[in-house]
Design a protein around this motif. Sequence first.
Motif, PDB file in Angstrom:
ATOM      1  N   LYS A  30       0.543  -1.409   0.011  1.00 25.35           N
ATOM      2  CA  LYS A  30       0.542   0.219   0.051  1.00 25.35           C
ATOM      3  C   LYS A  30       0.733   1.674  -0.163  1.00 25.35           C
ATOM      4  O   LYS A  30       0.950   2.245  -0.697  1.00 25.35           O
ATOM      5  N   LEU A  35       2.781   6.159  -6.047  1.00 26.87           N
ATOM      6  CA  LEU A  35       4.069   7.091  -6.750  1.00 26.87           C
ATOM      7  C   LEU A  35       3.991   8.392  -6.809  1.00 26.87           C
ATOM      8  O   LEU A  35       5.147   8.642  -6.588  1.00 26.87           O
ATOM      9  N   PHE A  36       3.036   8.273  -5.363  1.00 18.03           N
ATOM     10  CA  PHE A  36       3.853  10.088  -5.083  1.00 18.03           C
ATOM     11  C   PHE A  36       3.131  10.318  -3.800  1.00 18.03           C
ATOM     12  O   PHE A  36       2.523   9.176  -3.201  1.00 18.03           O
ATOM     13  N   LEU A 120       4.430  16.540 -14.578  1.00 14.09           N
ATOM     14  CA  LEU A 120       3.756  16.084 -14.961  1.00 14.09           C
ATOM     15  C   LEU A 120       2.103  16.109 -14.788  1.00 14.09           C
ATOM     16  O   LEU A 120       2.207  16.536 -13.601  1.00 14.09           O
ATOM     17  N   ALA A 121       1.312  16.335 -15.428  1.00 21.28           N
ATOM     18  CA  ALA A 121      -0.043  17.026 -15.378  1.00 21.28           C
ATOM     19  C   ALA A 121      -0.644  15.283 -15.261  1.00 21.28           C
ATOM     20  O   ALA A 121      -0.437  14.385 -16.110  1.00 21.28           O
ATOM     21  N   LYS A 122      -1.722  15.929 -13.827  1.00 18.63           N
ATOM     22  CA  LYS A 122      -2.889  15.131 -13.748  1.00 18.63           C
ATOM     23  C   LYS A 122      -4.082  15.182 -14.129  1.00 18.63           C
ATOM     24  O   LYS A 122      -4.631  16.078 -13.783  1.00 18.63           O
ATOM     25  N   HIS A 123      -4.542  14.348 -14.782  1.00 19.12           N
ATOM     26  CA  HIS A 123      -5.860  14.391 -14.920  1.00 19.12           C
ATOM     27  C   HIS A 123      -7.258  13.435 -14.564  1.00 19.12           C
ATOM     28  O   HIS A 123      -7.032  12.586 -14.479  1.00 19.12           O
ATOM     29  N   ASP A 124      -7.672  14.299 -14.369  1.00 16.64           N
ATOM     30  CA  ASP A 124      -9.280  13.286 -13.504  1.00 16.64           C
ATOM     31  C   ASP A 124     -10.367  13.205 -14.282  1.00 16.64           C
ATOM     32  O   ASP A 124     -10.161  12.716 -16.250  1.00 16.64           O
ATOM     33  N   GLU A 125     -10.711  11.877 -13.993  1.00 18.17           N
ATOM     34  CA  GLU A 125     -11.566  11.340 -14.936  1.00 18.17           C
ATOM     35  C   GLU A 125     -12.803  11.767 -15.654  1.00 18.17           C
ATOM     36  O   GLU A 125     -13.936  10.664 -16.027  1.00 18.17           O
TER      37      GLU A 125
ATOM     38  N   TRP B 115      -0.133  14.059 -20.371  1.00 19.36           N
ATOM     39  CA  TRP B 115       0.700  14.125 -18.550  1.00 19.36           C
ATOM     40  C   TRP B 115       2.016  15.111 -18.671  1.00 19.36           C
ATOM     41  O   TRP B 115       2.848  14.922 -17.333  1.00 19.36           O
ATOM     42  N   THR B 117       4.363  12.579 -20.095  1.00 17.66           N
ATOM     43  CA  THR B 117       5.673  11.922 -20.224  1.00 17.66           C
ATOM     44  C   THR B 117       4.669  10.234 -21.277  1.00 17.66           C
ATOM     45  O   THR B 117       3.465   9.929 -20.716  1.00 17.66           O
ATOM     46  N   VAL B 120       5.378   6.194 -16.646  1.00 22.28           N
ATOM     47  CA  VAL B 120       5.812   5.803 -15.428  1.00 22.28           C
ATOM     48  C   VAL B 120       5.057   4.927 -14.564  1.00 22.28           C
ATOM     49  O   VAL B 120       4.691   4.374 -15.330  1.00 22.28           O
ATOM     50  N   TRP B 121       5.588   4.126 -13.589  1.00 20.50           N
ATOM     51  CA  TRP B 121       6.115   2.869 -12.897  1.00 20.50           C
ATOM     52  C   TRP B 121       4.692   3.700 -12.626  1.00 20.50           C
ATOM     53  O   TRP B 121       4.701   3.238 -11.054  1.00 20.50           O
ATOM     54  N   ASP B 122       3.024   3.555 -12.460  1.00 23.91           N
ATOM     55  CA  ASP B 122       2.167   3.430 -11.441  1.00 23.91           C
ATOM     56  C   ASP B 122       1.290   2.097 -11.042  1.00 23.91           C
ATOM     57  O   ASP B 122       1.619   1.597 -11.968  1.00 23.91           O
ATOM     58  N   ILE B 168      -6.016  -6.494  -9.743  1.00 22.17           N
ATOM     59  CA  ILE B 168      -5.350  -5.409  -9.009  1.00 22.17           C
ATOM     60  C   ILE B 168      -4.946  -4.470 -10.136  1.00 22.17           C
ATOM     61  O   ILE B 168      -4.746  -2.975 -10.136  1.00 22.17           O
ATOM     62  N   TRP B 175      -6.713   1.898  -4.685  1.00 28.35           N
ATOM     63  CA  TRP B 175      -5.970   1.172  -3.660  1.00 28.35           C
ATOM     64  C   TRP B 175      -4.812   1.891  -4.138  1.00 28.35           C
ATOM     65  O   TRP B 175      -3.944   2.133  -3.075  1.00 28.35           O
ATOM     66  N   TRP B 176      -3.456   2.615  -5.143  1.00 32.13           N
ATOM     67  CA  TRP B 176      -2.489   3.356  -4.597  1.00 32.13           C
ATOM     68  C   TRP B 176      -3.085   4.828  -5.347  1.00 32.13           C
ATOM     69  O   TRP B 176      -4.034   4.844  -5.792  1.00 32.13           O
ATOM     70  N   ASN B 177      -2.059   5.654  -4.669  1.00 29.81           N
ATOM     71  CA  ASN B 177      -2.057   6.863  -5.693  1.00 29.81           C
ATOM     72  C   ASN B 177      -1.140   6.406  -7.311  1.00 29.81           C
ATOM     73  O   ASN B 177      -0.204   6.176  -6.863  1.00 29.81           O
ATOM     74  N   THR B 178      -2.251   7.116  -7.857  1.00 31.90           N
ATOM     75  CA  THR B 178      -1.156   6.526 -10.051  1.00 31.90           C
ATOM     76  C   THR B 178      -1.464   7.840 -10.197  1.00 31.90           C
ATOM     77  O   THR B 178      -2.437   8.634 -10.149  1.00 31.90           O
ATOM     78  N   LEU B 179      -0.824   7.658 -12.124  1.00 30.36           N
ATOM     79  CA  LEU B 179      -1.141   9.056 -12.342  1.00 30.36           C
ATOM     80  C   LEU B 179      -2.432   8.932 -12.949  1.00 30.36           C
ATOM     81  O   LEU B 179      -3.181   9.455 -13.393  1.00 30.36           O
ATOM     82  N   HIS B 180      -2.419   7.569 -13.939  1.00 31.07           N
ATOM     83  CA  HIS B 180      -3.527   6.884 -14.349  1.00 31.07           C
ATOM     84  C   HIS B 180      -5.036   7.673 -12.960  1.00 31.07           C
ATOM     85  O   HIS B 180      -4.910   7.370 -12.355  1.00 31.07           O
ATOM     86  N   GLN B 181      -5.808   8.294 -13.989  1.00 31.43           N
ATOM     87  CA  GLN B 181      -7.352   8.642 -13.590  1.00 31.43           C
ATOM     88  C   GLN B 181      -7.556   7.520 -12.801  1.00 31.43           C
ATOM     89  O   GLN B 181      -7.976   7.033 -13.555  1.00 31.43           O
ATOM     90  N   THR B 182      -8.394   8.344 -12.187  1.00 33.00           N
ATOM     91  CA  THR B 182      -9.955   6.493 -11.082  1.00 33.00           C
ATOM     92  C   THR B 182     -11.088   6.357 -12.284  1.00 33.00           C
ATOM     93  O   THR B 182     -10.766   7.214 -13.843  1.00 33.00           O
ATOM     94  N   SER B 184     -13.489   6.306 -14.749  1.00 31.80           N
ATOM     95  CA  SER B 184     -14.996   7.079 -15.281  1.00 31.80           C
ATOM     96  C   SER B 184     -16.137   6.741 -15.353  1.00 31.80           C
ATOM     97  O   SER B 184     -17.249   7.534 -15.420  1.00 31.80           O
TER      98      SER B 184
END
Lengths: 153, 238
Positions: A30, A35-36, A120-125, B115, B117, B120-122, B168, B175-182, B184
């Motif tokens: 966890k 990532l951050f 890096l920019a983060k895009h939301d859903e 993004w 990039t 990224v290893w998310d 997973i 579960w984890w904070n990621t660069l990929h959005q949750t 939609s």
Amino acid sequence: MKAKHQRLVLALVAVAAIIGAAFLAMSALKDTAALFRTPTEVAAGTVPTGKPLRLAGMVVPGSIQRDPDGVTIRFVLTDEGATAPVTFRGITPDLFKEGSGAVAEGKLGTDGVFVADNILAKHDERYMPPQMESAMKSEKDKPVTGGAGEARP
Amino acid sequence: MHIFANPNRFLGIARPLTPWLAWGGVLLVAVALASGLFLTPPERLQGESVRIMYVHVPAAWLGMGGWTGIAIASLMQLVWRHPLAAVAARAVAFPGALFTAICLVTGSIWGRPTWGTWWVWDGRLTSMLVLLFLYIAYIALADASSDKGGSSRVAAIFGLVGAINIPIIKYSVDWWNTLHQTASISLTKNTIDGSILWPLPIALIGFSLLFGAIVLMRMRALLAEARIEARLKRMADA
């Protein structure tokens, strides 16, 4: 018990065991698989200084300042709990703007300022066409002003 | 499912069904991609690059759906000894790997402008890459042990165990904070505006039909191969 049922039970037990093992592994990951880090963690002092890591949050509206040299910018990242100042020298992605999510890659200085060497920019859903957002904005601006929205760090 | 236990009966249905799936898929994909390129509006922040979604999302869906299919077929092979299950699982593996690769490549191309990039290893990106490696391993394992009539139990066990990666991937962004959005789109919510969303279901159905056509073609090829092998063996024995 027929052989068929025996195999079914065996397979289900095996699958349940694998799911359990994976769940344990995932919950152990966890923290390390994140990532951050977040501004709240910086404020709590759990983020080590001088080590390469990522810091993410929402860029505080109005916080982006450009230095006279034209390539250095300063801004403030926030999650709901805390804020963290960041400096960065370089070119930001197109989606990097005030009020939206960003991930800064770099090191936390001892003075508490995060020095980023990449943004890096983060895009939301949420996906919507441009004219709709402006329509929503003008509607939103009437009753409440300067709301950060539900943008997630 | 046991009506298909007889390969000849299966072939009698699969043969005429294949062109319908293939041409229906081609037609729907063409309609969806043309709509996605020319009819839908650009996105407020991403601009035109959002259009890659009409390939990226179906590819991700089929990459994950493919392994779910392998897992179900593997279970049927191990428990009920269904004669076509192993063939089906092997047939799904290649298009599954292909769509997973398409998902990773389109995602990378999409990530660069949005993004900033390529990679990224998310959690989401890494678990999807693991899925591609699982597919490659499955194909190697199934091919290595296919001489025994194409029903390797090792491959089936691997197919079942590998399925753990699917939830997973799905929940990595929660579960984890990621660069990929949750996510939609879920059963209860949708955060993509209708004007951008509408070609996506068409693309999903279209790519799924194509996927089905590829699976049926590969199942027929695998069955034909097994038949040739059996005949050669008989001729050698005679």
